[in-house]
Design an enzyme around this catalytic site. Structure first.
Site, PDB file in Angstrom:
ATOM      1  N   GLU A  68      42.311  44.017  47.862  1.00  0.00           N
ATOM      2  CA  GLU A  68      41.918  43.825  46.468  1.00  0.00           C
ATOM      3  C   GLU A  68      40.578  44.491  46.206  1.00  0.00           C
ATOM      4  OE1 GLU A  68      41.141  40.386  43.089  1.00  0.00           O
ATOM      5  OE2 GLU A  68      42.585  40.041  44.695  1.00  0.00           O
ATOM      6  N   ASP A 120      30.725  49.555  48.281  1.00  0.00           N
ATOM      7  CA  ASP A 120      31.387  50.349  47.248  1.00  0.00           C
ATOM      8  C   ASP A 120      32.866  50.534  47.590  1.00  0.00           C
ATOM      9  OD1 ASP A 120      31.529  52.356  45.034  1.00  0.00           O
ATOM     10  OD2 ASP A 120      31.942  53.690  46.717  1.00  0.00           O
ATOM     11  N   ASP A 143      36.639  46.909  34.725  1.00  0.00           N
ATOM     12  CA  ASP A 143      35.894  47.202  33.501  1.00  0.00           C
ATOM     13  C   ASP A 143      36.695  48.196  32.661  1.00  0.00           C
ATOM     14  OD1 ASP A 143      34.042  48.055  31.547  1.00  0.00           O
ATOM     15  OD2 ASP A 143      32.365  47.687  32.896  1.00  0.00           O
ATOM     16  N   LYS A 147      34.580  52.039  25.071  1.00  0.00           N
ATOM     17  CA  LYS A 147      34.123  53.129  24.204  1.00  0.00           C
ATOM     18  C   LYS A 147      34.696  54.457  24.700  1.00  0.00           C
ATOM     19  CE  LYS A 147      29.811  50.874  22.812  1.00  0.00           C
ATOM     20  NZ  LYS A 147      28.321  50.950  22.799  1.00  0.00           N
ATOM     21  N   ASP A 179      43.204  42.665  30.562  1.00  0.00           N
ATOM     22  CA  ASP A 179      43.353  41.922  29.300  1.00  0.00           C
ATOM     23  C   ASP A 179      42.932  42.786  28.117  1.00  0.00           C
ATOM     24  OD1 ASP A 179      40.644  41.971  29.711  1.00  0.00           O
ATOM     25  OD2 ASP A 179      40.325  39.811  29.539  1.00  0.00           O
ATOM     26  N   THR A 216      43.448  33.911  36.544  1.00  0.00           N
ATOM     27  CA  THR A 216      42.028  34.048  36.844  1.00  0.00           C
ATOM     28  C   THR A 216      41.188  33.587  35.666  1.00  0.00           C
ATOM     29  OG1 THR A 216      41.781  36.268  35.909  1.00  0.00           O
ATOM     30  CG2 THR A 216      42.609  36.118  38.178  1.00  0.00           C
ATOM     31  N   LYS A 217      39.886  33.463  35.915  1.00  0.00           N
ATOM     32  CA  LYS A 217      38.990  33.068  34.824  1.00  0.00           C
ATOM     33  C   LYS A 217      38.981  34.134  33.735  1.00  0.00           C
ATOM     34  CE  LYS A 217      34.633  34.965  36.609  1.00  0.00           C
ATOM     35  NZ  LYS A 217      33.215  34.683  36.907  1.00  0.00           N
ATOM     36  N   PHE A 218      39.163  35.402  34.115  1.00  0.00           N
ATOM     37  CA  PHE A 218      39.210  36.472  33.126  1.00  0.00           C
ATOM     38  C   PHE A 218      40.441  36.323  32.236  1.00  0.00           C
ATOM     39  CE2 PHE A 218      36.757  38.239  36.654  1.00  0.00           C
ATOM     40  CZ  PHE A 218      35.636  38.685  35.981  1.00  0.00           C
ATOM     41  N   GLU A 219      41.548  35.940  32.856  1.00  0.00           N
ATOM     42  CA  GLU A 219      42.781  35.758  32.098  1.00  0.00           C
ATOM     43  C   GLU A 219      42.656  34.573  31.154  1.00  0.00           C
ATOM     44  OE1 GLU A 219      47.568  35.951  32.939  1.00  0.00           O
ATOM     45  OE2 GLU A 219      46.116  35.999  34.581  1.00  0.00           O
TER      46      GLU A 219
END
Length: 238
Positions: A68, A120, A143, A147, A179, A216-219
């Site tokens: 991952e 990295d 990310d 833009k 998302d 996930t928390k992002f979801e």
């Protein structure tokens, strides 16, 4: 001041490595995170070296390995490792508090099939992962660089797709989730054009969230904001 490698790509998807110096505002480690790194790193930590890992030595067994990229605080990665003890898991994260949180959760969960890089991701993938060695590569909620002038910084580009393909076994899967709908369209465009892959969607678009990917928390954040979530899964066929 930290030297941090950021991914940037030209209009053809060619990867351009740029080194930018900036203050990495990642917050201080909590006491628990610091203790987890100190106590768990000797067992679960992987120190970067530009030499391909011997996965059977690292894990002490032969098993399918899932990698991952950018696991955040690590909650879903730990859950996946706990739910699939028959598989090996490697996580890569540049933010130290996330590494500490992941190691803490892993220790509490008692997982033994997880290893972690604090480095990295591009360097790890390029140099520390052997070709044809992975059963799945996961990239969840990267990310979106929404833009237009920043689109070249998006990690999912033609050359990155080829790099991932080279690390997957035949039959291995590159699983992405976002998302941000426009980024999902970008991912789909890049991946449908990438040689050597087959979209696992029945209509060559996105797939339902598979059972192996926890929410996930992002979801959850996306749901609260009224956003959708898009999963894409592409199998290496060549």
């Amino acid at each position: 001041m930290s030297e941090v490698t950021t991914a940037e790509f030209n209009e053809e998807g060619k990867y351009l490595r740029k080194i930018r110096s900036f203050v990495l505002r990642e917050g201080r480690l909590t006491k628990g995170q610091a203790q987890a790194i100190e106590s768990q790193w000797p067992t679960m930590g992987l120190d970067y070296s530009p030499v391909p890992l011997n996965l059977s030595e690292v894990f002490g067994r032969e098993a399918d390995t899932v990698l991952e990229i950018g696991f955040g605080m690590g909650a879903s990665l730990v859950q996946m490792a706990k739910d699939a003890p028959e598989q090996n898991f490697i996580g890569i994260e540049v933010h130290k508090p996330g590494v500490g949180s992941c190691l803490s959760d892993a220790a509490i969960a008692g997982v033994t099939n997880l290893r972690v890089y604090h480095h990295d991701a591009m360097e790890v993938l390029e140099h520390a992962i052997a070709d044809g060695s992975l059963a799945r590569v996961q990239l969840f909620f990267p990310d979106p660089w929404h833009k237009k002038r920043h689109h070249k910084r998006r990690i999912v580009q033609a050359e990155f797709a080829e790099l991932v393909r080279s690390k997957l076994k035949i039959g291995g899967v590159f699983h992405m989730a976002t998302d941000w709908e426009e980024y999902s369209e970008h991912m789909l465009e890049v991946m449908n054009a990438a040689p050597g892959y087959k979209n696992q969607s029945v209509d060559d678009t996105v797939v339902p969230r598979p059972d192996h990917r926890p929410l996930t928390k992002f979801e959850a954040r996306g749901h609260r904001l009224g956003h959708g979530v898009w999963d894409l899964m592409f199998e290496r066929i060549v």
